[in-house]
Design an enzyme around this catalytic site. Sequence first.
Site, PDB file in Angstrom:
ATOM      1  CB  CYS A  15      -0.932   0.006   1.211  1.00 54.69           C
ATOM      2  SG  CYS A  15      -2.365   1.076   0.986  1.00 54.69           S
ATOM      3  CG  ASP A 136      -4.606  -0.462  10.002  1.00 55.92           C
ATOM      4  OD1 ASP A 136      -3.562  -0.763  10.621  1.00 55.92           O
ATOM      5  OD2 ASP A 136      -4.621   0.374   9.082  1.00 55.92           O
TER       6      ASP A 136
END
Length: 209
Positions: A15, A136
């Site tokens: 990412c 997360d």
Amino acid sequence: MMESYVQGSTKIKFCGLRTTEDVEHANALRPDFVGFVFAPQSRRAVSERQAELLKSHLEPGIIKVGVFVREDPERIANLLHAGTIDYAQLHGGEDAEYIRKLRELTDHPIIQAFRIDKKEDLAAAEQSEADYILLDSGDGGAGTTFNWELLKDFPRPFFLAGGLNPENVKEAIRLLHPYAVDVSSGIETNGKKDPEKMDLFTDRVRSLD
């Protein structure tokens, strides 16, 4: 729309790619996903024009994920329909009504991110209407882990994010068997993607397959 999960075939998502060099090195490693961040508050943010350029250098078959924080659903849908991205990742605590509105505009897959601080946070993730969920720590890209023990016996496949790096990713996979591992700061040096760390992260994940 969710793919069936096969233990031992953990997928990889890089990412926060920002440069053609990042993309070209990703091409050599063939992760399953790459992420382009469109949230302006992120230091990894790219413009639509930059994302188009990065996409043009990306090898076919690597899924392009756009990362958004409380973005106008129509803008997300436009980027999906244009082929700039393939999936939308929602990182701003968007609710079920937001997801339903986005689904009215596009049938592309949606990833919904959840911050996990305590066991109770998992209930919302388990019930999400998104195609995929991502678990997360913090707001994403912070480079810190959360208490992985909370995820033991979690029943839904998930992307694992938050503080992953070449040193801890094998432990994470062995403990949790995530659908995919999502890494950003853990493959950076001085705020830039580090090819050696990208190589090592990929090798560590695939050594378990």
